[in-house]
Design an enzyme around this catalytic site. Structure first.
Site, PDB file in Angstrom:
ATOM      1  N   CYS A  79      28.453  91.165  28.514  1.00 32.17           N
ATOM      2  CA  CYS A  79      29.515  91.953  29.150  1.00 32.17           C
ATOM      3  C   CYS A  79      28.986  92.617  30.425  1.00 32.17           C
ATOM      4  O   CYS A  79      27.929  93.258  30.404  1.00 32.17           O
ATOM      5  CB  CYS A  79      29.970  93.020  28.152  1.00 32.17           C
ATOM      6  SG  CYS A  79      31.161  94.167  28.849  1.00 32.17           S
ATOM      7  N   HIS A  87      46.656  82.466  19.255  1.00 30.21           N
ATOM      8  CA  HIS A  87      45.255  82.324  18.821  1.00 30.21           C
ATOM      9  C   HIS A  87      44.266  82.460  19.960  1.00 30.21           C
ATOM     10  O   HIS A  87      43.122  82.015  19.841  1.00 30.21           O
ATOM     11  CB  HIS A  87      45.068  80.984  18.096  1.00 30.21           C
ATOM     12  CG  HIS A  87      45.840  80.908  16.825  1.00 30.21           C
ATOM     13  ND1 HIS A  87      46.273  79.726  16.277  1.00 30.21           N
ATOM     14  CD2 HIS A  87      46.296  81.890  15.999  1.00 30.21           C
ATOM     15  CE1 HIS A  87      46.936  79.981  15.154  1.00 30.21           C
ATOM     16  NE2 HIS A  87      46.974  81.286  14.971  1.00 30.21           N
TER      17      HIS A  87
HETATM   18  C1  BV8 Z   1      44.771  85.683   9.222  1.00 26.84           C
HETATM   19  C2  BV8 Z   1      41.733  78.922  17.022  1.00 26.84           C
HETATM   20  C3  BV8 Z   1      44.626  87.606   8.025  1.00 26.84           C
HETATM   21  C4  BV8 Z   1      40.328  78.591  16.660  1.00 26.84           C
HETATM   22  C5  BV8 Z   1      42.913  78.670  14.918  1.00 26.84           C
HETATM   23  C6  BV8 Z   1      41.161  81.360   3.067  1.00 26.84           C
HETATM   24  C7  BV8 Z   1      40.088  81.847   3.812  1.00 26.84           C
HETATM   25  C8  BV8 Z   1      40.278  82.420   5.082  1.00 26.84           C
HETATM   26  C9  BV8 Z   1      41.574  82.528   5.606  1.00 26.84           C
HETATM   27  C10 BV8 Z   1      42.622  82.029   4.846  1.00 26.84           C
HETATM   28  C11 BV8 Z   1      42.427  81.456   3.602  1.00 26.84           C
HETATM   29  N1  BV8 Z   1      43.652  81.075   3.136  1.00 26.84           N
HETATM   30  C12 BV8 Z   1      44.589  81.392   4.048  1.00 26.84           C
HETATM   31  C13 BV8 Z   1      43.986  81.984   5.069  1.00 26.84           C
HETATM   32  C14 BV8 Z   1      44.641  82.486   6.271  1.00 26.84           C
HETATM   33  C15 BV8 Z   1      44.355  81.482   7.374  1.00 26.84           C
HETATM   34  C16 BV8 Z   1      45.136  80.231   7.066  1.00 26.84           C
HETATM   35  O1  BV8 Z   1      46.345  80.219   7.200  1.00 26.84           O
HETATM   36  N2  BV8 Z   1      44.403  79.189   6.631  1.00 26.84           N
HETATM   37  C17 BV8 Z   1      45.071  77.949   6.284  1.00 26.84           C
HETATM   38  C18 BV8 Z   1      44.226  76.775   6.813  1.00 26.84           C
HETATM   39  C19 BV8 Z   1      45.226  77.906   4.770  1.00 26.84           C
HETATM   40  N3  BV8 Z   1      44.839  82.113   8.582  1.00 26.84           N
HETATM   41  C20 BV8 Z   1      44.005  82.919   9.234  1.00 26.84           C
HETATM   42  O2  BV8 Z   1      42.842  83.131   8.951  1.00 26.84           O
HETATM   43  C21 BV8 Z   1      44.659  83.640  10.406  1.00 26.84           C
HETATM   44  N4  BV8 Z   1      44.377  85.008  10.288  1.00 26.84           N
HETATM   45  O3  BV8 Z   1      45.453  85.208   8.351  1.00 26.84           O
HETATM   46  O4  BV8 Z   1      44.308  86.934   9.214  1.00 26.84           O
HETATM   47  C22 BV8 Z   1      44.002  88.898   8.137  1.00 26.84           C
HETATM   48  C23 BV8 Z   1      44.810  89.998   7.960  1.00 26.84           C
HETATM   49  C24 BV8 Z   1      44.241  91.228   8.028  1.00 26.84           C
HETATM   50  C25 BV8 Z   1      42.879  91.341   8.309  1.00 26.84           C
HETATM   51  C26 BV8 Z   1      42.078  90.205   8.509  1.00 26.84           C
HETATM   52  C27 BV8 Z   1      42.640  88.971   8.423  1.00 26.84           C
HETATM   53  C28 BV8 Z   1      44.077  83.149  11.719  1.00 26.84           C
HETATM   54  C29 BV8 Z   1      44.378  81.702  11.893  1.00 26.84           C
HETATM   55  C30 BV8 Z   1      43.963  81.285  13.298  1.00 26.84           C
HETATM   56  C31 BV8 Z   1      42.761  80.408  13.206  1.00 26.84           C
HETATM   57  N5  BV8 Z   1      42.505  79.839  14.546  1.00 26.84           N
HETATM   58  N6  BV8 Z   1      42.638  78.185  16.136  1.00 26.84           N
HETATM   59  C32 BV8 Z   1      39.932  77.233  17.170  1.00 26.84           C
HETATM   60  O5  BV8 Z   1      40.757  76.534  17.808  1.00 26.84           O
HETATM   61  O6  BV8 Z   1      38.766  76.879  16.943  1.00 26.84           O
HETATM   62  S1  BV8 Z   1      43.872  77.755  13.860  1.00 26.84           S
HETATM   63  C33 BV8 Z   1      44.015  76.141  14.438  1.00 26.84           C
HETATM   64  O7  BV8 Z   1      44.629  75.368  13.415  1.00 26.84           O
HETATM   65  C34 BV8 Z   1      44.997  76.009  15.566  1.00 26.84           C
HETATM   66  O8  BV8 Z   1      44.969  77.084  16.443  1.00 26.84           O
HETATM   67  C35 BV8 Z   1      46.325  75.943  14.905  1.00 26.84           C
HETATM   68  O9  BV8 Z   1      46.914  77.201  14.853  1.00 26.84           O
HETATM   69  C36 BV8 Z   1      45.989  75.639  13.498  1.00 26.84           C
HETATM   70  C37 BV8 Z   1      46.851  74.530  12.980  1.00 26.84           C
HETATM   71  O10 BV8 Z   1      46.578  73.416  13.711  1.00 26.84           O
HETATM   72  P1  BV8 Z   1      47.813  72.644  14.403  1.00 26.84           P
HETATM   73  O11 BV8 Z   1      48.051  73.271  15.725  1.00 26.84           O
HETATM   74  O12 BV8 Z   1      48.975  72.547  13.503  1.00 26.84           O
HETATM   75  O13 BV8 Z   1      47.153  71.250  14.604  1.00 26.84           O
HETATM   76  P2  BV8 Z   1      46.860  70.194  13.463  1.00 26.84           P
HETATM   77  O14 BV8 Z   1      45.734  69.331  13.938  1.00 26.84           O
HETATM   78  O15 BV8 Z   1      46.737  70.893  12.140  1.00 26.84           O
HETATM   79  O16 BV8 Z   1      48.186  69.338  13.403  1.00 26.84           O
HETATM   80  C38 BV8 Z   1      48.525  68.556  14.526  1.00 26.84           C
HETATM   81  C39 BV8 Z   1      49.963  68.109  14.301  1.00 26.84           C
HETATM   82  O17 BV8 Z   1      50.390  67.416  15.472  1.00 26.84           O
HETATM   83  C40 BV8 Z   1      50.114  67.152  13.132  1.00 26.84           C
HETATM   84  O18 BV8 Z   1      51.242  67.526  12.380  1.00 26.84           O
HETATM   85  C41 BV8 Z   1      50.332  65.799  13.810  1.00 26.84           C
HETATM   86  O19 BV8 Z   1      51.201  64.974  13.052  1.00 26.84           O
HETATM   87  C42 BV8 Z   1      51.014  66.214  15.088  1.00 26.84           C
HETATM   88  N7  BV8 Z   1      50.858  65.286  16.212  1.00 26.84           N
HETATM   89  C43 BV8 Z   1      49.835  64.416  16.446  1.00 26.84           C
HETATM   90  N8  BV8 Z   1      50.082  63.750  17.618  1.00 26.84           N
HETATM   91  C44 BV8 Z   1      51.254  64.227  18.101  1.00 26.84           C
HETATM   92  C45 BV8 Z   1      51.751  65.201  17.219  1.00 26.84           C
HETATM   93  N9  BV8 Z   1      52.903  65.843  17.425  1.00 26.84           N
HETATM   94  C46 BV8 Z   1      53.591  65.537  18.534  1.00 26.84           C
HETATM   95  N10 BV8 Z   1      53.190  64.620  19.440  1.00 26.84           N
HETATM   96  C47 BV8 Z   1      52.032  63.956  19.252  1.00 26.84           C
HETATM   97  N11 BV8 Z   1      51.638  63.030  20.157  1.00 26.84           N
HETATM   98 ZN    ZN Z   2      31.455  95.518  26.985  1.00 25.86          ZN
END
Ligand code: BV8
Ligand code: ZN
Length: 222
Positions: free
Chosen positions: A131, A103
């Site tokens: 840029c 990402h």
């Molecule tokens: C794509 C960067 C397709 C940005 C991130 C409806 C509308 C729009 C899109 C979609 C939609 N439905 C589905 C989608 C696709 C979407 C998606 O999957 N959405 C989900 C929410 C339903 N995906 C996308 O849009 C991706 N692109 O699909 O493109 C496409 C194809 C062709 C042409 C055009 C498009 C892009 C997704 C990337 C988004 N960017 N981050 C920013 O940071 O601001 S996502 C962001 O959330 C993170 O990067 C990460 O990837 C993601 C999930 O978060 P996690 O890392 O899992 O963190 P989270 O807080 O959720 O969980 C933490 C975990 O840690 C918990 O389980 C917790 O229990 C645990 N934890 C807590 N403490 C600890 C621990 N574990 C261990 N030790 C601890 N101490």
């Molecule tokens: Zn440029």
């Protein structure tokens, strides 16, 4: 192969997006709205303000024991790949090399016109950097919701998922695709899949083993 999410940085003080009840919200907007392609098109300055705020928080934070453990693993295993969903650069700060960043990286900016990358730690022209080659406004080099991943990143990770013997999934809620599909690819190709997370996730039932706990403690013990 190791896939990490925001949870691995939780013990460094980096707020996670979900899990543990604290959902990241910015000016009343859920993070998947402010971190979205639509918001970038509609209000680039607001997206810069959001990422500048997060970089400000990150500046003071350090890798934790979990990051350091994985940095050691890269030399303990003959064939090792670290794939992260995180953009916080803490794996690299802990010494991990050749990290596959699905990402992007919050410390990099990208020119939408000429695709040049710029290190934000070297740019000091305020919150709307432009840029140096073509003058157009830069954007964070981060994959926003609704955007495709960096060319080759997912393919490289999926190829390793197909061939690895052991796949660790650390600190991810496994709801964001395509990243969350990687452990399933590994499991279906015969890898032993281990989840490290204090909470259960949609992936837990697919794993060969679920180690419930904090990454810093568990990875160090492992
Ligand atoms: C794509 C960067 C397709 C940005 C991130 C409806 C509308 C729009 C899109 C979609 C939609 N439905 C589905 C989608 C696709 C979407 C998606 O999957 N959405 C989900 C929410 C339903 N995906 C996308 O849009 C991706 N692109 O699909 O493109 C496409 C194809 C062709 C042409 C055009 C498009 C892009 C997704 C990337 C988004 N960017 N981050 C920013 O940071 O601001 S996502 C962001 O959330 C993170 O990067 C990460 O990837 C993601 C999930 O978060 P996690 O890392 O899992 O963190 P989270 O807080 O959720 O969980 C933490 C975990 O840690 C918990 O389980 C917790 O229990 C645990 N934890 C807590 N403490 C600890 C621990 N574990 C261990 N030790 C601890 N101490
Ligand atoms: Zn440029």
């Amino acid at each position: 192969m190791v896939l990490t999410g925001a949870g691995i940085s939780a013990e460094s003080g980096v707020p996670t997006f979900r899990g543990g009840g604290n959902t990241a919200v910015w000016k009343g907007m859920p993070f998947d709205m402010i971190s979205s392609a639509r918001m970038l098109e509609g209000d680039l300055p607001a997206v810069w303000e959001w990422f500048n705020y997060r970089r400000g928080l990150l500046e003071k934070l350090k890798p934790n024991a979990a990051h350091f453990a994985l940095a050691q693993w890269q030399d303990r295993f003959q064939d090792f790949m670290l794939v992260t969903q995180n953009i916080d650069n803490l794996h690299q700060a802990a010494g991990s090399r050749d990290v596959v960043e699905l990402h992007g990286n919050i410390w990099r900016a990208r020119c939408p016109t000429c695709a040049t990358r710029h290190d934000l730690r070297e740019l000091h022209d305020g919150s709307l950097p432009s840029c140096s080659d073509c003058g157009d406004p830069l954007r964070p080099d981060v994959v926003l919701f609704g955007e495709t991943l960096p060319p080759g990143a997912f393919e490289r990770a999926a190829e390793k998922a197909q061939s690895c013997d052991l796949c660790f999934v650390v600190g991810t809620s496994a709801v964001v695709y395509p990243a969350a599909g990687l452990p399933e690819i590994a499991g279906n190709a015969g890898a032993y899949v281990v989840e490290v997370n204090p909470e259960r996730t949609p992936l837990s039932d697919l794993c060969d083993e679920v180690i419930t706990g904090n990454a810093g403690e568990i990875l160090t013990l492992l």
